[in-house]
Design an enzyme around this catalytic site. Structure first.
Site, short mmCIF file in Angstrom:
data_model
loop_
_atom_site.label_atom_id
_atom_site.label_comp_id
_atom_site.label_asym_id
_atom_site.label_seq_id
_atom_site.Cartn_x
_atom_site.Cartn_y
_atom_site.Cartn_z
N TYR A 145 0.68 -1.08 -0.11
CA TYR A 145 0.12 -0.10 -0.16
C TYR A 145 0.76 1.13 0.00
O TYR A 145 1.94 1.44 0.69
CB TYR A 145 -0.93 0.06 1.29
CG TYR A 145 -1.84 1.14 1.29
CD1 TYR A 145 -2.71 1.52 0.53
CD2 TYR A 145 -1.74 2.32 2.27
CE1 TYR A 145 -3.68 2.40 0.58
CE2 TYR A 145 -2.66 3.11 2.33
CZ TYR A 145 -3.68 3.33 1.63
OH TYR A 145 -4.29 4.44 1.63
N ASP A 240 9.06 2.84 0.37
CA ASP A 240 8.06 3.16 0.86
C ASP A 240 8.08 2.96 2.29
O ASP A 240 7.75 1.71 2.74
CB ASP A 240 6.72 3.03 0.48
CG ASP A 240 5.52 3.59 1.08
OD1 ASP A 240 5.70 4.14 2.12
OD2 ASP A 240 4.48 3.66 0.52
N LYS A 268 3.72 8.75 9.10
CA LYS A 268 3.40 8.13 10.37
C LYS A 268 4.21 8.51 11.61
O LYS A 268 4.20 9.63 12.03
CB LYS A 268 3.44 6.63 10.36
CG LYS A 268 2.18 6.04 9.33
CD LYS A 268 1.61 4.76 9.37
CE LYS A 268 0.32 4.52 8.32
NZ LYS A 268 0.55 3.84 7.16
C1 LIG Z 1 0.21 4.43 6.01
C2 LIG Z 1 0.64 4.28 4.57
C3 LIG Z 1 0.59 5.22 3.56
C4 LIG Z 1 -0.15 6.24 3.34
O1 LIG Z 1 0.09 7.29 4.45
P1 LIG Z 1 -1.20 8.07 4.79
O2 LIG Z 1 -0.72 9.17 5.81
O3 LIG Z 1 -2.38 7.31 5.38
O4 LIG Z 1 -1.66 8.89 3.69
C5 LIG Z 1 1.64 4.93 2.46
N1 LIG Z 1 2.39 4.12 2.48
C6 LIG Z 1 2.78 3.06 3.41
C7 LIG Z 1 3.51 2.04 3.37
C8 LIG Z 1 1.56 3.08 4.68
O5 LIG Z 1 1.78 2.30 5.56
#
Ligand SMILES: *Cc1c(COP(=O)(O)O)cnc(C)c1O
Length: 430
Positions: A145, A240, A268
């Site tokens: 994601y 990511d 995060k």
């Molecule tokens: C949570 C998450 C996102 C998106 O971050 P948001 O602050 O919710 O937009 C992108 N990449 C990874 C790996 C994530 O866990």
């Protein structure tokens, strides 16, 4: 029996004004049934709901709260700046401080741009990779994601998996066409794909540890292959690390595995529980970003002073010695308790664990990609989730999410949780 009357009432009212009653789909408990808890406050490892129940929290706001709720250092930092004004739309010295802390921590990052969410970070990193290479296509891996921007909502994990609609409505076909989706941990498939199309690919984006389909670890050599093959074809490798950054270690997954991507996405944890995201990497690539270069990206609240203050306070706590050893010990303690409970009860389950992250997949033996994870027993997870909740342990309301341990979880929190795990395995057996 716990009572949840007030939460159910609040949820009904919320549904009149907000789609599904929530501002992010996975909060709605759709994958475990029933009605979500409305939270009124958190302190340390605990959260409290509107009916006055108390839980040990392993959701941690889906990852950011690695120090637990309302940590005094972060609260103090926020209070100190908030009375001086909450946004200026002009640079502040603190933004440079947070940027410097990140550059010093994460091996591959030479320059960094602050944004307000992980979604923005991933979306912007892709744009920069395209601007830098002059190519359109990107490669992502099934179940990883990267936020909800158009081109990345192709076989995404997290909430999208939960609802069984990996391809969102409203994403133009032309967008999705430029996204190639491969299986996580499948180096062979990647190699085949690049032999054919390598020169058309701008970026490979990957969660170095996949944590949005539950927790799925990279197999030995997978990340190294990504590094080698992307380098060969002049492709920008994007890690990511929105979850793994400052979670798996102070330098994230790239430090842990010793692999340097070209660009990194963060989010995060770096906001200390407030909205902050960031993307950064090689100077040569980051110099393509406006106003230095031709790739446009902007944000009214980017580098917001309150959020940045929280982020700085967070990183200063995390760089203290011994933090990640302590976190990993806690994570491993719970993961081994889950594995032992599975063994003792005869309920088959696969437990994946790395540092302070873990997840349990019922009814399957292997969980190293999205396809395998989807075969896990969701009904058993549903029963497990509710039995744990009744006993005061708040886990993610979905089998496709990772559990997070924080520094605030005490030994007695962990022992309490383990006691409840053992009880719960007895109950869900029948
Ligand atoms: C949570 C998450 C996102 C998106 O971050 P948001 O602050 O919710 O937009 C992108 N990449 C990874 C790996 C994530 O866990």
């Amino acid at each position: 029996m716990m009572k949840w009357n007030k939460s159910s009432r609040l949820f009904k009212t919320a549904g009149r004004y907000i789609p599904g009653g929530v501002n992010s789909p996975v909060r709605a408990f759709r994958n475990v049934g029933g009605s979500p808890l409305f939270i009124t406050r958190g302190k340390g490892s605990k959260i409290f709901d509107a009916d006055g129940n108390r839980y040990i929290d392993y959701v941690a706001s889906w990852g950011p709260l690695i120090l637990g709720h309302a940590h005094p250092s972060i609260t103090r930092a926020i209070l100190k700046v908030i009375a001086k004004g909450t946004s200026f739309g002009a640079p502040t010295e603190q933004e440079t401080e947070l940027a410097r802390l990140i550059v010093q921590a994460v091996p591959s990052i030479e320059m960094i741009r602050l944004v307000s969410s992980g979604t923005e970070a991933a979306m912007s990193a892709i744009r920069v990779a395209r601007g830098y290479t002059g190519r359109d296509r990107i490669i992502k891996f099934a179940g990883c994601y990267h936020g909800h921007s158009d081109g990345l909502l192709v076989k995404a994990g997290s909430g999208a998996t939960t609802f069984g609609t990996p391809d969102s409505a409203g994403v133009p076909r032309d967008y999705a066409r430029n996204t190639i989706v491969l299986s996580y941990n499948d180096s062979e498939a990647l190699s085949r794909c690049l032999r054919k199309d390598g020169s058309k690919v701008a970026a490979i984006i990957v969660e170095p540890v996949a944590a949005n389909i539950g927790l799925v670890l990279p197999e030995p050599g997978f990340l190294k292959t990504l590094r080698k093959l992307s380098h060969q074809d002049g492709i920008v490798l994007i890690f990511d690390e929105v979850i793994t950054g400052f979670r798996l270690g102070y330098g994230g997954a790239q430090e842990y595995y010793g692999i340097r991507p070209d660009l990194t996405c963060l989010g995060k944890i770096i906001g200390g529980g407030l909205p902050v995201g960031a993307y950064g990497g090689k100077r040569e690539i980051m110099e393509k970003v406006a106003p230095l270069g031709p790739v446009y990206q902007a944000g009214t609240l980017s580098g917001n002073p309150v959020a940045v203050a929280a982020g700085i306070a967070m990183l200063k706590e995390l760089r203290k010695p011994g933090v990640y050893v302590r976190l990993a010990r806690k994570g491993e303690k719970l993961a081994s308790a889950l594995a032992a409970a599975s063994e003792d009860s005869g309920i088959p389950a696969r437990v994946n664990n790395l540092g302070s992250m873990f997840s349990i997949f019922f009814g399957i033996e292997e969980a190293s990609n999205y396809e395998q994870v989807l075969k896990s027993d969701r009904e058993l997870y549903r029963r497990f989730f509710w039995a744990m909740l009744e006993r005061g342990v708040y886990l993610a309301p979905s089998p496709f999410e990772t559990a997070f341990v924080s520094l605030a979880h005490s030994e007695s929190d962990l022992d309490f949780t383990i006691e409840k795990i053992i009880e719960t395995f007895r109950i869900i057996k029948t």
